[in-house]
Scaffold this active site. Structure first.
Site, mmCIF file in Angstrom:
data_model
loop_
_atom_site.group_PDB
_atom_site.id
_atom_site.type_symbol
_atom_site.label_atom_id
_atom_site.label_comp_id
_atom_site.label_asym_id
_atom_site.label_seq_id
_atom_site.Cartn_x
_atom_site.Cartn_y
_atom_site.Cartn_z
ATOM 1 N N LYS A 189 -15.172 1.285 -2.870
ATOM 2 C CA LYS A 189 -15.493 -0.003 -2.318
ATOM 3 C C LYS A 189 -16.920 -0.091 -1.974
ATOM 4 O O LYS A 189 -17.697 1.086 -1.882
ATOM 5 C CB LYS A 189 -14.618 -0.521 -1.251
ATOM 6 C CG LYS A 189 -13.046 -0.549 -1.537
ATOM 7 C CD LYS A 189 -12.733 -1.342 -2.611
ATOM 8 C CE LYS A 189 -11.488 -1.354 -3.365
ATOM 9 N NZ LYS A 189 -10.247 -1.556 -2.596
HETATM 10 C C1 LIG Z 1 -8.876 -1.712 -2.052
HETATM 11 C C2 LIG Z 1 -8.110 -3.137 -2.301
HETATM 12 C C3 LIG Z 1 -7.193 -3.484 -1.324
HETATM 13 C C4 LIG Z 1 -6.470 -2.360 -0.654
HETATM 14 O O1 LIG Z 1 -7.462 -1.492 0.213
HETATM 15 P P1 LIG Z 1 -7.006 -0.088 0.625
HETATM 16 O O2 LIG Z 1 -8.126 0.166 1.551
HETATM 17 O O3 LIG Z 1 -7.051 1.007 -0.356
HETATM 18 O O4 LIG Z 1 -5.684 -0.130 1.333
HETATM 19 C C5 LIG Z 1 -6.661 -4.749 -1.271
HETATM 20 N N1 LIG Z 1 -7.012 -5.654 -1.903
HETATM 21 C C6 LIG Z 1 -8.012 -5.698 -2.978
HETATM 22 C C7 LIG Z 1 -8.428 -6.619 -3.636
HETATM 23 C C8 LIG Z 1 -8.540 -4.056 -3.236
HETATM 24 O O5 LIG Z 1 -9.512 -4.097 -4.141
#
Ligand SMILES: *Cc1c(COP(=O)(O)O)cnc(C)c1O
Length: 379
Positions: A189
């Site tokens: 991210k």
């Molecule tokens: C990565 C992601 C999540 C979940 O996040 P985590 O930190 O991996 O639990 C939820 N929604 C979207 C759109 C994502 O890309």
């Protein structure tokens, strides 16, 4: 290398950037008194809230925990429906189910794969409580239109902004566009804390609810009890251990300082792809709306021969990926909620063509050129 084979660099589709400052920030915490529930958590929360300009923040252990906490804070329960785009990570819909609610899947727009506001109203029922907008690939959704719909029907507007930290819509940052916004700090991210997440909102009641929710539903924190010299605590509702550690918060805080620079780097890479791909007519990048500063968590293209292109790029040492298999087609949702192929035709059709190309700060021009050349050879 013992094999005598030349080592070929594999280019991943995404990769975190961790520098010496980040490492030093983590080391400082390891030498301090607080590994968890310490002062760095609040610092990270303040820094994110002030960066996005969206009120207050609560840090939690993942983006998924943040989504779950958001569903809890607006009292999603059995029988409640929440509108979710089908083109998203499964965690978006799962959070609704954790609270025994029902996700109602809505299709996306063909050009940018964002939730299609035109299709939302027909999915609203007397049980609908909220819409979760997903800023797919790092591009904020059409929040003005979504807000008109939520105002008209008295719904909550939730932003799953796991892709869009640092992006803007009409000059306002992701995190200030909805009633509640969720971020993830997973390594792919925009910034990372290893694992981690955050909820941002202007509503102080929700902030308080989520603080308790991340700590077993207990009303006072360990720090409050020690200040008040008491051992008493009350658990008033069922919560979870969704706490972030100070080790993670220190990494996130250090990463946040570099976010704007990193978003700029992602935008430059995307612009370079855009330019080069104009010469490859079989490849169609997704579009970006006016008034948007795109975060480019992903750089997504459509190609008709996707399966073959995926294999060819992999063979060339280029890591590409597919985001996402439409959630309503997942076996769990078909089995438990009776969802079926044909319900979200745009997402289903897009799924056959989409490919996420490598994009991350630190990619160099020759990487981009290599990807485009490899693409031009195999489409
Ligand atoms: C990565 C992601 C999540 C979940 O996040 P985590 O930190 O991996 O639990 C939820 N929604 C979207 C759109 C994502 O890309």
């Amino acid at each position: 290398m013992s094999s005598g084979m030349p080592e070929r660099e594999f280019l991943p589709y995404g990769r975190q950037s961790v520098d010496d400052d980040d490492i030093q920030a983590v080391v400082n915490i390891l030498r301090s008194d607080w590994l968890t529930t310490g002062p760095t958590i609040g610092c990270f929360e303040h820094a994110v809230a002030s960066f996005v300009g969206g009120g207050q923040a609560v840090a939690v252990s993942s983006g998924t925990a943040a989504l779950h906490a958001a569903m809890y804070s607006i009292d999603i329960g059995p029988g409640d429906e929440v509108i979710v785009p089908s083109m998203t990570f499964v965690g978006t819909a799962n959070a609704v189910v954790y609270q025994r609610g029902t996700p109602v899947f809505v299709d996306v727009r063909e050009a940018d794969l964002l939730i299609d506001p035109v299709l939302i109203e027909e999915k609203i029922s007397s049980r609908t409580k909220a819409i979760i907008a997903v800023d797919y690939a790092g591009q904020p959704c059409d929040y003005a239109t979504l807000r008109e719909i939520t105002d008209k029907y008295g719904l909550f507007l939730i932003a799953d902004a796991c892709h869009s930290l640092g992006a803007t819509y009409k000059g306002n940052r992701s995190g200030s566009l909805a009633d509640l916004t969720i971020f993830s700090f997973h390594p792919v991210k925009p910034i990372t804390s290893g694992e981690g997440g955050m909820v941002v909102t202007n509503n102080p009641d929700w902030i308080e609810k989520i603080r308790q929710f991340r700590n077993h539903g207990i009303t006072t924190s360990h720090q409050q009890r020690s200040r008040q010299a008491t051992w008493c605590y009350e658990m008033t509702d069922l919560g979870y251990n969704y706490r972030l550690t100070d080790i993670q918060a220190a990494l996130g805080l250090s990463q946040l300082k570099k976010l704007s620079k990193r978003i700029f780097q992602r935008q430059e890479i995307a612009a370079h792809y855009d330019r080069l791909l104009q010469a490859v007519s079989e490849v169609k990048p997704l579009t970006t709306g006016l008034d948007i500063s795109h975060g480019y968590h992903l750089y997504v293209i459509k190609v008709s021969s996707r399966g073959q292109v995926f294999k060819a790029l992999r063979n060339d040492g280029i890591g590409c990926n597919v985001h996402y298999y439409p959630v309503h087609l997942q076996p769990y949702y078909r089995r438990k909620f009776g969802t079926r192929a044909g319900e979200c035709p745009v997402a289903e059709n897009a799924y056959e063509q989409i490919l996420s190309l490598p994009i991350f700060p630190g990619m160099v021009d020759t990487d981009i050129e290599k990807v485009v050349f490899a693409l031009s050879q195999c489409v």
